[in-house]
Design a protein around this motif. Sequence first.
Motif, PDB file in Angstrom:
ATOM      1  N   TYR A  57       4.628   5.163  -2.653  1.00  0.00           N
ATOM      2  CA  TYR A  57       3.660   4.736  -1.647  1.00  0.00           C
ATOM      3  C   TYR A  57       2.268   5.289  -1.962  1.00  0.00           C
ATOM      4  CZ  TYR A  57       1.241   3.871   2.657  1.00  0.00           C
ATOM      5  OH  TYR A  57       0.313   3.428   3.569  1.00  0.00           O
ATOM      6  N   GLY A  58       1.281   4.428  -1.951  1.00  0.00           N
ATOM      7  CA  GLY A  58      -0.094   4.843  -2.181  1.00  0.00           C
ATOM      8  C   GLY A  58      -0.847   3.823  -2.995  1.00  0.00           C
ATOM      9  N   ALA A  59      -2.027   4.203  -3.408  1.00  0.00           N
ATOM     10  CA  ALA A  59      -2.934   3.290  -4.118  1.00  0.00           C
ATOM     11  C   ALA A  59      -2.345   2.761  -5.413  1.00  0.00           C
ATOM     12  CB  ALA A  59      -4.264   3.994  -4.396  1.00  0.00           C
ATOM     13  N   ASN A  60      -1.516   3.542  -6.090  1.00  0.00           N
ATOM     14  CA  ASN A  60      -0.958   3.127  -7.383  1.00  0.00           C
ATOM     15  C   ASN A  60       0.504   2.702  -7.303  1.00  0.00           C
ATOM     16  OD1 ASN A  60      -3.282   3.517  -9.067  1.00  0.00           O
ATOM     17  ND2 ASN A  60      -2.999   5.719  -8.752  1.00  0.00           N
ATOM     18  N   ALA A  61       0.974   2.387  -6.125  1.00  0.00           N
ATOM     19  CA  ALA A  61       2.389   2.053  -5.930  1.00  0.00           C
ATOM     20  C   ALA A  61       2.898   1.028  -6.931  1.00  0.00           C
ATOM     21  CB  ALA A  61       2.615   1.535  -4.511  1.00  0.00           C
ATOM     22  N   TYR A  62       2.168  -0.049  -7.102  1.00  0.00           N
ATOM     23  CA  TYR A  62       2.629  -1.168  -7.923  1.00  0.00           C
ATOM     24  C   TYR A  62       2.495  -0.908  -9.426  1.00  0.00           C
ATOM     25  CZ  TYR A  62       2.933  -3.750  -3.573  1.00  0.00           C
ATOM     26  OH  TYR A  62       3.278  -4.166  -2.309  1.00  0.00           O
ATOM     27  N   ARG A  63       1.910   0.234  -9.787  1.00  0.00           N
ATOM     28  CA  ARG A  63       1.707   0.579 -11.199  1.00  0.00           C
ATOM     29  C   ARG A  63       2.520   1.804 -11.622  1.00  0.00           C
ATOM     30  NH1 ARG A  63      -3.583   2.531 -11.879  1.00  0.00           N
ATOM     31  NH2 ARG A  63      -3.081   2.473 -14.077  1.00  0.00           N
ATOM     32  N   THR A  64       3.450   2.248 -10.792  1.00  0.00           N
ATOM     33  CA  THR A  64       4.149   3.506 -11.022  1.00  0.00           C
ATOM     34  C   THR A  64       5.436   3.322 -11.812  1.00  0.00           C
ATOM     35  OG1 THR A  64       3.240   4.359  -8.957  1.00  0.00           O
ATOM     36  CG2 THR A  64       5.117   5.537  -9.875  1.00  0.00           C
ATOM     37  N   LEU A  65       5.578   4.140 -12.836  1.00  0.00           N
ATOM     38  CA  LEU A  65       6.813   4.213 -13.614  1.00  0.00           C
ATOM     39  C   LEU A  65       7.708   5.288 -13.021  1.00  0.00           C
ATOM     40  CD1 LEU A  65       5.269   4.222 -17.208  1.00  0.00           C
ATOM     41  CD2 LEU A  65       6.563   2.351 -16.173  1.00  0.00           C
ATOM     42  N   TYR A  66       8.984   5.230 -13.331  1.00  0.00           N
ATOM     43  CA  TYR A  66       9.910   6.295 -12.955  1.00  0.00           C
ATOM     44  C   TYR A  66       9.334   7.622 -13.448  1.00  0.00           C
ATOM     45  CZ  TYR A  66      14.058   9.254 -12.986  1.00  0.00           C
ATOM     46  OH  TYR A  66      14.938  10.280 -12.787  1.00  0.00           O
ATOM     47  N   GLY A  67       9.312   8.605 -12.575  1.00  0.00           N
ATOM     48  CA  GLY A  67       8.770   9.907 -12.954  1.00  0.00           C
ATOM     49  C   GLY A  67       7.312  10.086 -12.594  1.00  0.00           C
ATOM     50  N   GLY A  68       6.611   9.014 -12.196  1.00  0.00           N
ATOM     51  CA  GLY A  68       5.260   9.139 -11.696  1.00  0.00           C
ATOM     52  C   GLY A  68       4.130   8.710 -12.610  1.00  0.00           C
ATOM     53  N   GLN A  69       4.405   8.456 -13.887  1.00  0.00           N
ATOM     54  CA  GLN A  69       3.340   7.971 -14.767  1.00  0.00           C
ATOM     55  C   GLN A  69       2.954   6.556 -14.350  1.00  0.00           C
ATOM     56  OE1 GLN A  69       4.888   8.208 -18.736  1.00  0.00           O
ATOM     57  NE2 GLN A  69       4.882  10.435 -18.774  1.00  0.00           N
ATOM     58  N   LEU A  70       1.812   6.085 -14.841  1.00  0.00           N
ATOM     59  CA  LEU A  70       1.329   4.755 -14.489  1.00  0.00           C
ATOM     60  C   LEU A  70       1.303   3.833 -15.698  1.00  0.00           C
ATOM     61  CD1 LEU A  70      -1.726   5.769 -12.259  1.00  0.00           C
ATOM     62  CD2 LEU A  70       0.605   5.243 -11.523  1.00  0.00           C
ATOM     63  N   PHE A  71       1.481   2.541 -15.444  1.00  0.00           N
ATOM     64  CA  PHE A  71       1.294   1.534 -16.489  1.00  0.00           C
ATOM     65  C   PHE A  71       0.048   0.733 -16.141  1.00  0.00           C
ATOM     66  CE2 PHE A  71       4.166  -0.392 -13.368  1.00  0.00           C
ATOM     67  CZ  PHE A  71       3.634  -1.664 -13.187  1.00  0.00           C
TER      68      PHE A  71
END
Length: 183
Positions: A57-71
């Motif tokens: 949940y948050g601004a980067n929700a839709y860009r989050t990989l397992y573990g918290g990194q972003l794509f």
Amino acid sequence: MGDLFKENWKYILAALAAPALLMAISTKLRAQAAPKNTASVNLRAFLTMIQYAEGTYGANAYRTLYGGQLFNSYAQHPNIAINKGGITSTAAGAYQILFRTWQSVKQALGLQDFSPASQDRAAVELIRRRGALEDVIAGRFGEAIYKCRKEWASLPGAGYGQHERSFASLAQVYQYAGGQLAA
């Protein structure tokens, strides 16, 4: 009284922190539940609750990989295997959808990308496949959680060996997001 506080300050702080955190995000959660009919409000609130449960949940929700990194690209599911805490997963996006699950849903719904809209549609389809869509729409929160627990590892009773959120915390987020519980 001062000694009692000194001895128990950690517990007092912990008891206050969770409700305070939920209250801080409650305004934003309620704003997301803008649709006026109960069915769409309940569905949006349930989707928000899944994001909270999965830790996206948050601004980067839709860009989050397992573990918290972003794509960076929504062109397709990133299909990046991440190993964290002895678990390897390709989960990605707001609803932490596994790549193999995404392939199935993408084909069934004719999705062209991994955009936020496509991720939302996929999550609704996964809820439907679990036989919980009518429960979600009707506000039968407990039944919906039970039916979806094997889809999302963070739901109570999932049994995947990952952190499971408490039913009470999920119900609270659902209601802060505007979800209505069935009578």
